[in-house]
Design a protein around this motif. Sequence first.
Motif, PDB file in Angstrom:
ATOM      1  N   GLN A  38       0.847  -1.192   0.000  1.00 37.66           N
ATOM      2  CA  GLN A  38       0.000   0.000   0.000  1.00 37.66           C
ATOM      3  C   GLN A  38       0.877   1.234   0.000  1.00 37.66           C
ATOM      4  O   GLN A  38       1.632   1.474   0.948  1.00 37.66           O
ATOM      5  CB  GLN A  38      -0.926   0.005   1.214  1.00 37.66           C
ATOM      6  N   ALA A  39       0.765   1.995  -1.082  1.00 38.00           N
ATOM      7  CA  ALA A  39       1.488   3.247  -1.207  1.00 38.00           C
ATOM      8  C   ALA A  39       0.642   4.377  -0.613  1.00 38.00           C
ATOM      9  O   ALA A  39      -0.585   4.256  -0.516  1.00 38.00           O
ATOM     10  CB  ALA A  39       1.792   3.528  -2.671  1.00 38.00           C
ATOM     11  N   GLY A  41      -1.790   7.171  -0.022  1.00 35.70           N
ATOM     12  CA  GLY A  41      -2.926   7.658  -0.790  1.00 35.70           C
ATOM     13  C   GLY A  41      -3.535   6.664  -1.760  1.00 35.70           C
ATOM     14  O   GLY A  41      -4.426   7.015  -2.531  1.00 35.70           O
ATOM     15  N   LYS A  42      -3.042   5.429  -1.726  1.00 36.07           N
ATOM     16  CA  LYS A  42      -3.552   4.412  -2.649  1.00 36.07           C
ATOM     17  C   LYS A  42      -4.124   3.234  -1.873  1.00 36.07           C
ATOM     18  O   LYS A  42      -3.847   3.046  -0.697  1.00 36.07           O
ATOM     19  CB  LYS A  42      -2.437   3.936  -3.587  1.00 36.07           C
ATOM     20  N   GLU A  43      -4.904   2.436  -2.576  1.00 35.50           N
ATOM     21  CA  GLU A  43      -5.468   1.248  -1.966  1.00 35.50           C
ATOM     22  C   GLU A  43      -4.405   0.141  -1.887  1.00 35.50           C
ATOM     23  O   GLU A  43      -3.453   0.116  -2.661  1.00 35.50           O
ATOM     24  CB  GLU A  43      -6.671   0.768  -2.773  1.00 35.50           C
ATOM     25  N   ARG A  44      -4.615  -0.751  -0.956  1.00 35.87           N
ATOM     26  CA  ARG A  44      -3.733  -1.901  -0.843  1.00 35.87           C
ATOM     27  C   ARG A  44      -3.910  -2.765  -2.082  1.00 35.87           C
ATOM     28  O   ARG A  44      -5.033  -3.027  -2.522  1.00 35.87           O
ATOM     29  CB  ARG A  44      -4.060  -2.693   0.412  1.00 35.87           C
ATOM     30  N   GLU A  45      -2.786  -3.225  -2.635  1.00 33.86           N
ATOM     31  CA  GLU A  45      -2.842  -4.006  -3.861  1.00 33.86           C
ATOM     32  C   GLU A  45      -2.056  -5.300  -3.742  1.00 33.86           C
ATOM     33  O   GLU A  45      -1.085  -5.399  -2.999  1.00 33.86           O
ATOM     34  CB  GLU A  45      -2.300  -3.189  -5.043  1.00 33.86           C
ATOM     35  N   GLU A  88       8.437   3.470  -7.889  1.00 33.15           N
ATOM     36  CA  GLU A  88       7.009   3.137  -7.766  1.00 33.15           C
ATOM     37  C   GLU A  88       6.737   1.890  -6.932  1.00 33.15           C
ATOM     38  O   GLU A  88       5.596   1.568  -6.653  1.00 33.15           O
ATOM     39  CB  GLU A  88       6.363   2.985  -9.148  1.00 33.15           C
ATOM     40  N   ALA A  91       6.287   1.519  -0.819  1.00 36.38           N
ATOM     41  CA  ALA A  91       5.011   1.210  -0.177  1.00 36.38           C
ATOM     42  C   ALA A  91       5.277   0.505   1.145  1.00 36.38           C
ATOM     43  O   ALA A  91       6.414   0.106   1.428  1.00 36.38           O
ATOM     44  CB  ALA A  91       4.156   0.309  -1.070  1.00 36.38           C
TER      45      ALA A  91
END
Length: 125
Positions: A38-39, A41-45, A88, A91
Amino acid sequence: VQLQASGGGLVQAGGSLRLSCATSGRSFSSYFMGWFRQAPGKEREFVTAISWGGGSTYYADSVKGRFTISRDNAKNTVYLQMNSLKPEDTAVYYCAASCSAGGYNYSRLSAYDYWGQGTQVTVSS
């Protein structure tokens, strides 16, 4: 079941890190294991997953060819070798264990029953 992730840190782009996730509790070999990230401001992926015996592995397209998941059932530990790291990839990385995941749902957060606390990976450019 408790999961303890470790091995994160700061690395330059192109570098490598190896994450570990040690488990305790019920038999480790009965769990399908996954890594997510999870980065800010982003959702966990989903990142990668491995079957109970290690015979099947699955990867997100973004890490395929660079990351390798493995497990040592004798040590109750799953590993994530990360090579050719990119900014990128920055995270918090989480390991997760599932009693019921399989080849059809391994990438879904909802398939996992137990989660570790996460370890920060920061890749500088």
